[in-house]
Design a protein around this motif. Sequence first.
Motif, PDB file in Angstrom:
ATOM      1  N   ARG A 215      -2.914   3.543 -10.373  1.00  0.00           N
ATOM      2  CA  ARG A 215      -2.800   4.621 -11.366  1.00  0.00           C
ATOM      3  C   ARG A 215      -1.811   5.687 -10.928  1.00  0.00           C
ATOM      4  N   SER A 216      -1.648   5.860  -9.626  1.00  0.00           N
ATOM      5  CA  SER A 216      -0.742   6.874  -9.093  1.00  0.00           C
ATOM      6  C   SER A 216       0.692   6.374  -8.965  1.00  0.00           C
ATOM      7  N   GLY A 217       0.927   5.112  -9.283  1.00  0.00           N
ATOM      8  CA  GLY A 217       2.272   4.561  -9.217  1.00  0.00           C
ATOM      9  C   GLY A 217       2.724   4.192  -7.819  1.00  0.00           C
ATOM     10  N   LEU A 218       1.784   3.940  -6.936  1.00  0.00           N
ATOM     11  CA  LEU A 218       2.118   3.628  -5.544  1.00  0.00           C
ATOM     12  C   LEU A 218       2.126   2.135  -5.237  1.00  0.00           C
ATOM     13  N   VAL A 219       1.796   1.307  -6.231  1.00  0.00           N
ATOM     14  CA  VAL A 219       1.735  -0.135  -6.019  1.00  0.00           C
ATOM     15  C   VAL A 219       2.972  -0.779  -6.646  1.00  0.00           C
ATOM     16  N   VAL A 220       3.617  -1.630  -5.877  1.00  0.00           N
ATOM     17  CA  VAL A 220       4.778  -2.362  -6.371  1.00  0.00           C
ATOM     18  C   VAL A 220       4.526  -3.853  -6.182  1.00  0.00           C
ATOM     19  N   ASP A 221       5.182  -4.655  -7.001  1.00  0.00           N
ATOM     20  CA  ASP A 221       5.129  -6.112  -6.849  1.00  0.00           C
ATOM     21  C   ASP A 221       6.368  -6.545  -6.096  1.00  0.00           C
ATOM     22  N   VAL A 222       6.191  -7.446  -5.153  1.00  0.00           N
ATOM     23  CA  VAL A 222       7.331  -7.981  -4.421  1.00  0.00           C
ATOM     24  C   VAL A 222       7.445  -9.467  -4.710  1.00  0.00           C
ATOM     25  N   ILE A 223       8.628  -9.958  -4.569  1.00  0.00           N
ATOM     26  CA  ILE A 223       8.887 -11.378  -4.812  1.00  0.00           C
ATOM     27  C   ILE A 223       8.116 -12.211  -3.793  1.00  0.00           C
ATOM     28  N   ALA A 224       7.665 -13.339  -4.246  1.00  0.00           N
ATOM     29  CA  ALA A 224       6.908 -14.238  -3.376  1.00  0.00           C
ATOM     30  C   ALA A 224       7.790 -14.775  -2.262  1.00  0.00           C
ATOM     31  N   ASP A 225       7.172 -15.046  -1.158  1.00  0.00           N
ATOM     32  CA  ASP A 225       7.880 -15.711  -0.070  1.00  0.00           C
ATOM     33  C   ASP A 225       7.413 -17.166  -0.024  1.00  0.00           C
ATOM     34  N   ASP A 226       7.848 -17.902   0.945  1.00  0.00           N
ATOM     35  CA  ASP A 226       7.505 -19.322   1.024  1.00  0.00           C
ATOM     36  C   ASP A 226       6.015 -19.566   1.246  1.00  0.00           C
ATOM     37  N   ASP A 227       5.332 -18.602   1.858  1.00  0.00           N
ATOM     38  CA  ASP A 227       3.925 -18.785   2.191  1.00  0.00           C
ATOM     39  C   ASP A 227       2.986 -18.482   1.019  1.00  0.00           C
ATOM     40  N   ARG A 228       3.438 -17.631   0.065  1.00  0.00           N
ATOM     41  CA  ARG A 228       2.559 -17.205  -1.021  1.00  0.00           C
ATOM     42  C   ARG A 228       3.285 -17.365  -2.360  1.00  0.00           C
ATOM     43  N   PRO A 229       2.723 -18.138  -3.264  1.00  0.00           N
ATOM     44  CA  PRO A 229       3.354 -18.279  -4.578  1.00  0.00           C
ATOM     45  C   PRO A 229       3.107 -17.043  -5.442  1.00  0.00           C
ATOM     46  N   GLY A 230       4.049 -16.730  -6.299  1.00  0.00           N
ATOM     47  CA  GLY A 230       3.909 -15.607  -7.227  1.00  0.00           C
ATOM     48  C   GLY A 230       4.108 -14.261  -6.555  1.00  0.00           C
ATOM     49  N   PRO A 231       4.257 -13.217  -7.373  1.00  0.00           N
ATOM     50  CA  PRO A 231       4.418 -11.879  -6.792  1.00  0.00           C
ATOM     51  C   PRO A 231       3.106 -11.402  -6.178  1.00  0.00           C
ATOM     52  N   ARG A 232       3.208 -10.491  -5.267  1.00  0.00           N
ATOM     53  CA  ARG A 232       2.012  -9.925  -4.638  1.00  0.00           C
ATOM     54  C   ARG A 232       2.120  -8.410  -4.645  1.00  0.00           C
ATOM     55  N   ARG A 233       0.984  -7.747  -4.667  1.00  0.00           N
ATOM     56  CA  ARG A 233       0.943  -6.292  -4.684  1.00  0.00           C
ATOM     57  C   ARG A 233       1.100  -5.745  -3.270  1.00  0.00           C
ATOM     58  N   VAL A 234       1.897  -4.719  -3.142  1.00  0.00           N
ATOM     59  CA  VAL A 234       2.003  -3.993  -1.884  1.00  0.00           C
ATOM     60  C   VAL A 234       2.099  -2.507  -2.219  1.00  0.00           C
ATOM     61  N   LEU A 235       1.815  -1.692  -1.241  1.00  0.00           N
ATOM     62  CA  LEU A 235       1.933  -0.254  -1.421  1.00  0.00           C
ATOM     63  C   LEU A 235       3.348   0.192  -1.119  1.00  0.00           C
ATOM     64  N   ASP A 236       3.826   1.132  -1.878  1.00  0.00           N
ATOM     65  CA  ASP A 236       5.165   1.686  -1.722  1.00  0.00           C
ATOM     66  C   ASP A 236       5.254   2.494  -0.420  1.00  0.00           C
ATOM     67  N   ASN A 237       6.446   2.559   0.128  1.00  0.00           N
ATOM     68  CA  ASN A 237       6.769   3.367   1.315  1.00  0.00           C
ATOM     69  C   ASN A 237       5.819   3.114   2.472  1.00  0.00           C
ATOM     70  N   ASP A 238       5.306   4.173   3.061  1.00  0.00           N
ATOM     71  CA  ASP A 238       4.449   4.039   4.247  1.00  0.00           C
ATOM     72  C   ASP A 238       2.966   4.187   3.926  1.00  0.00           C
ATOM     73  N   TYR A 239       2.591   3.943   2.672  1.00  0.00           N
ATOM     74  CA  TYR A 239       1.182   4.086   2.295  1.00  0.00           C
ATOM     75  C   TYR A 239       0.384   2.897   2.787  1.00  0.00           C
ATOM     76  N   GLU A 240      -0.882   3.163   3.135  1.00  0.00           N
ATOM     77  CA  GLU A 240      -1.796   2.121   3.598  1.00  0.00           C
ATOM     78  C   GLU A 240      -3.182   2.429   3.067  1.00  0.00           C
ATOM     79  N   ILE A 241      -3.974   1.400   2.906  1.00  0.00           N
ATOM     80  CA  ILE A 241      -5.389   1.557   2.590  1.00  0.00           C
ATOM     81  C   ILE A 241      -6.148   1.113   3.824  1.00  0.00           C
TER      82      ILE A 241
END
Length: 84
Positions: A28-54
């Motif tokens: 909701r805060s706009g801190l989640v971005v989708d990144v292109i899949a790599d060879d290990d994981r099909p489809g896009p995956r969610r990651v946090l922008d910049n240096d954010y962590e949960i």
Amino acid sequence: MPYALFCNDAQLSKAYPDEADVWKLAQRSGLVVDVIADDDRPGPRRVLDNDYEIKPCRAAQGEDPAKNKAEAERLSKTELELNS
């Protein structure tokens, strides 16, 4: 154990009951971005922008993660009604 949003080891959000609740807040805060899949994981995956962590955290004295979640859900519903 509760979870919260962090940036460079500084806690930015209130504590929430589980990690999924913090992902919703970050989305909701706009801190989640989708990144292109790599060879290990099909489809896009969610990651946090910049240096954010949960990360797991301790709730502050007198803080109730369940109440924080309920308040966030109430505010989210109010925002949806206002945007309709």
